[in-house]
Design an enzyme around this catalytic site. Sequence first.
Site, PDB file in Angstrom:
ATOM      1  N   ASN A 124       0.669  -1.103  -0.002  1.00 36.10           N
ATOM      2  CA  ASN A 124       0.013  -0.029  -0.057  1.00 36.10           C
ATOM      3  C   ASN A 124       0.851   1.207  -0.043  1.00 36.10           C
ATOM      4  O   ASN A 124       1.683   1.451   0.795  1.00 36.10           O
ATOM      5  CB  ASN A 124      -0.802   0.224   1.292  1.00 36.10           C
ATOM      6  CG  ASN A 124      -1.935   0.950   1.112  1.00 36.10           C
ATOM      7  OD1 ASN A 124      -2.831   0.891   0.218  1.00 36.10           O
ATOM      8  ND2 ASN A 124      -1.795   2.202   1.804  1.00 36.10           N
ATOM      9  N   GLU A 125       0.744   2.125  -1.181  1.00 39.38           N
ATOM     10  CA  GLU A 125       1.369   3.298  -1.142  1.00 39.38           C
ATOM     11  C   GLU A 125       2.901   3.106  -0.735  1.00 39.38           C
ATOM     12  O   GLU A 125       3.151   3.994   0.406  1.00 39.38           O
ATOM     13  CB  GLU A 125       0.572   4.514  -0.288  1.00 39.38           C
ATOM     14  CG  GLU A 125      -0.866   4.654  -0.945  1.00 39.38           C
ATOM     15  CD  GLU A 125      -1.562   5.611  -0.112  1.00 39.38           C
ATOM     16  OE1 GLU A 125      -1.279   5.921   1.094  1.00 39.38           O
ATOM     17  OE2 GLU A 125      -2.617   6.135  -0.559  1.00 39.38           O
TER      18      GLU A 125
ATOM     19  N   GLU B 142      -8.357   4.979  -4.796  1.00 35.51           N
ATOM     20  CA  GLU B 142      -8.710   5.676  -3.733  1.00 35.51           C
ATOM     21  C   GLU B 142      -9.054   7.230  -3.625  1.00 35.51           C
ATOM     22  O   GLU B 142      -7.949   7.960  -4.480  1.00 35.51           O
ATOM     23  CB  GLU B 142      -7.628   5.728  -2.282  1.00 35.51           C
ATOM     24  CG  GLU B 142      -7.482   4.166  -1.922  1.00 35.51           C
ATOM     25  CD  GLU B 142      -6.475   4.098  -0.693  1.00 35.51           C
ATOM     26  OE1 GLU B 142      -6.365   5.144  -0.060  1.00 35.51           O
ATOM     27  OE2 GLU B 142      -5.674   3.113  -0.639  1.00 35.51           O
TER      28      GLU B 142
ATOM     29  N   GLU C 120      -8.989   5.753  11.749  1.00 38.64           N
ATOM     30  CA  GLU C 120      -9.647   6.177  10.462  1.00 38.64           C
ATOM     31  C   GLU C 120     -11.143   6.473  10.487  1.00 38.64           C
ATOM     32  O   GLU C 120     -11.766   6.597   9.656  1.00 38.64           O
ATOM     33  CB  GLU C 120      -9.198   5.750   9.313  1.00 38.64           C
ATOM     34  CG  GLU C 120      -7.878   6.088   9.196  1.00 38.64           C
ATOM     35  CD  GLU C 120      -7.211   5.440   7.847  1.00 38.64           C
ATOM     36  OE1 GLU C 120      -7.660   4.212   7.400  1.00 38.64           O
ATOM     37  OE2 GLU C 120      -6.305   6.410   6.981  1.00 38.64           O
TER      38      GLU C 120
ATOM     39  N   PHE D  31     -13.241   8.632  11.785  1.00 41.18           N
ATOM     40  CA  PHE D  31     -13.807  10.052  11.238  1.00 41.18           C
ATOM     41  C   PHE D  31     -13.457  10.375   9.731  1.00 41.18           C
ATOM     42  O   PHE D  31     -13.781  11.241   9.285  1.00 41.18           O
ATOM     43  CB  PHE D  31     -13.359  11.163  12.101  1.00 41.18           C
ATOM     44  CG  PHE D  31     -13.818  10.856  13.618  1.00 41.18           C
ATOM     45  CD1 PHE D  31     -15.072  10.564  14.015  1.00 41.18           C
ATOM     46  CD2 PHE D  31     -12.917  10.659  14.844  1.00 41.18           C
ATOM     47  CE1 PHE D  31     -15.578  10.561  15.245  1.00 41.18           C
ATOM     48  CE2 PHE D  31     -13.341  10.516  15.882  1.00 41.18           C
ATOM     49  CZ  PHE D  31     -14.709  10.334  16.251  1.00 41.18           C
ATOM     50  N   HIS D  32     -13.027   9.362   9.007  1.00 37.55           N
ATOM     51  CA  HIS D  32     -12.662   9.352   7.661  1.00 37.55           C
ATOM     52  C   HIS D  32     -13.892   9.058   7.118  1.00 37.55           C
ATOM     53  O   HIS D  32     -14.687   7.829   7.298  1.00 37.55           O
ATOM     54  CB  HIS D  32     -11.605   8.502   7.222  1.00 37.55           C
ATOM     55  CG  HIS D  32     -11.047   8.887   5.829  1.00 37.55           C
ATOM     56  ND1 HIS D  32     -11.868   8.587   4.721  1.00 37.55           N
ATOM     57  CD2 HIS D  32      -9.941   9.281   5.456  1.00 37.55           C
ATOM     58  CE1 HIS D  32     -11.167   8.876   3.785  1.00 37.55           C
ATOM     59  NE2 HIS D  32      -9.842   9.369   3.911  1.00 37.55           N
TER      60      HIS D  32
HETATM   61  C1  GAL Z   1      -4.598   6.341   2.049  1.00 36.99           C
HETATM   62  C2  GAL Z   1      -4.373   4.743   2.463  1.00 36.99           C
HETATM   63  C3  GAL Z   1      -5.698   4.576   3.027  1.00 36.99           C
HETATM   64  C4  GAL Z   1      -6.235   5.518   4.102  1.00 36.99           C
HETATM   65  C5  GAL Z   1      -6.402   6.656   3.213  1.00 36.99           C
HETATM   66  C6  GAL Z   1      -7.191   7.794   4.251  1.00 36.99           C
HETATM   67  O1  GAL Z   1      -3.457   7.193   1.971  1.00 36.99           O
HETATM   68  O2  GAL Z   1      -3.877   4.131   1.336  1.00 36.99           O
HETATM   69  O3  GAL Z   1      -5.331   3.250   3.712  1.00 36.99           O
HETATM   70  O4  GAL Z   1      -5.389   5.557   5.103  1.00 36.99           O
HETATM   71  O5  GAL Z   1      -5.256   7.152   3.009  1.00 36.99           O
HETATM   72  O6  GAL Z   1      -7.355   8.967   3.658  1.00 36.99           O
END
Ligand code: GAL
Length: 673
Positions: free
Chosen positions: A152-153, A312, A360, A362-363
């Site tokens: 991931n990233e 994403e 996360e 509150f995302h």
């Molecule tokens: C990205 C990440 C995700 C999540 C997201 C929240 O950078 O790949 O897992 O954390 O941000 O904005």
Amino acid sequence: MPETTPKGLTRLAFGGDYNPEQWPENVWQDDVRLMREAGVTMVSVGIFSWALLEPAPGAYDFGWLDRIIDLLHENGIRVDLATPTAAPPVWFYREHPEALPVTADGVRYEFGSRAAICHSNADYRAAAANIATRLAERYGDHPALAMWHVHNEYGVPVSACYCASCAAHFRRWLETAYGTVEAVNEAWGTAFWGQRYAAFGDINPPRTTPTVGNPGQALDYRRFADATMRENFVMERDILHRLAPGVPVTTNFMTALSQCDSVDYWAWGREVDLVSNDHYLITDGRRTHVNLAMAADLTRSVAGGAPWILLEHSTSGVNWQPRNPAKAPGQMARNSLGHVARGSEGAMFFQWRQSRRGAEKFHSSMVPHGGTDTRVWREVVELGASLGSLNPIRGTRTEADVAVLWDWHSWWAQNLAWRPSEDHDPRERADAFYEALYDRHLTVDFAHPEADLSRYPLVVVPALYLMTEAAGDNLKAYVENGGTLVVSYFSGIVDASDAVHEGAYPGALRDVLGLTVEEFSPLLQGEHVRITGPDGSELSGDVWTEFVEPRGAETVWTYADGLTAGRPAVTRHRLGEGTAWYVSTRLGAEGLDALLGRAAEDARVAPRADLPRDVEVVRRSGDTGSYLFAINHTATDAKVPLDRSGTELLTGERAAGRLAVPAGAVRVVRLDG
Ligand code: GAL
């Protein structure tokens, strides 16, 4: 790059990161029912699931993953299956504490977050290879599998580790790159401050030093750290290719520089089967849709112009900025379709269902805490329907008008310490030039400085401090053959080792620009200079000025005050069939528009004066036809001229003459013929 699409996906990608392990299994039924209701076509599964899949070394629990993948398959939802190697379990660190990365200050990070990885660590590599192998063996031929999502990233949040095994690995990397320690000494200029190395064994990562360290060493360490992460990606990719032939492999990039600046995506773009990207709005008061367009254009460029996938973005606010505003009604669709206009084969989100626990919670997500009786859910369902009607655009390519040169190595070098002014920010210049082009309604491709530029009438170099001689020659040939070039100050100064090109500045660009720069003279904070044009027009610059000596170039704008008064501020050089412009101060939006206006005339790039500001118009075209995307980011209804009639795909209405695009709306016209 050959065009690759997710296996078995016959529609645009729509869905998100799906973390069913955070929920009891009875919620899964509800999840897939809602996914169908929204028109979800693909979800990313298992990104951080290593601790659940391998709860103890060599002990596996695939049962839950089997069940969810089967359930998704029964419901016609494709699976983007992750290797969970961005989140090793606690047992792994208990056995291998030295796999935790170390900062330049010598602090070792602890377990308890994610992505705490030393990419040089052999035990990490072995464990990552093992879990990737297990997953490929188990799911490689599962009918739901559409693609692999490795890790991931890469590069976020840890971009480099400075531990002892990285030191050893760095020495091996240097030996391969340079052959001899003398060659390293030469490249890094270690005669300076007595930094000469007697043997590779003496070289360390650029750890914290009392004052500025060696810039060549710092730059090479960036390259090394990036290459090391890529080695690990390639290792996983090759396992997946071998055990699951025909299933494309991606890893989610973050091309927006403000979100990841440590990865050379030109190099990564060559390694993935399919480019994918994550993008989040940075809500700092600037026009977020311009930054989004820039990231999408950069992603498409990294993909060589081929379709890519937005893996994403967010339905509404994020939770990791100082202030996280919700998206306005309709903004999500404008964002999602903005990426699609610029080449994405769909729109995916972080994440499907909003977490109740963890960092996360509150995302925003596709299914918010408030459930389905919410604005976000209704907009998600609407977006699913919109993407459904845009299906014909699959496989088409975004048409670009101009190119902007971009190079992560130059960015890294530029950001090293002790430069003429800390107010000069190459990213700011890239943003500003991009914004000026955006406001002229021109679609931008980004290009590597050594890439073939012949198909672009206009090429812009916002701030490219590091340029090889080959890049300089490339630009010269481009102009000689009829291209129009616009170069901003402090470009073409150093070579790949951060050594100043021999002779007067700007070494790599002197010939093409027809000038030399005798001295840089950055301005103090808040200081401005006036510059005047031949027609008496006056513009303003700040941050930077230079003593420019024309050597073939004509002066177009002249400094009217400051130390450089009377000297050229903007020049134009006719060379061969083309023209090269140079600007030696930081122009504001008005100045950039004036400069680009003149250059666009030379390049015969027609103005799009008939389009209102912040009404974005982009075209995709290919075998299935030509599609015009119009995105109205304003609060006023707009009209967009059509050169052909067509059918608007979101409303099904016929469109001709001037297309009505209501305030905040998106329209996509399939043009006739
Ligand atoms: C990205 C990440 C995700 C999540 C997201 C929240 O950078 O790949 O897992 O954390 O941000 O904005």
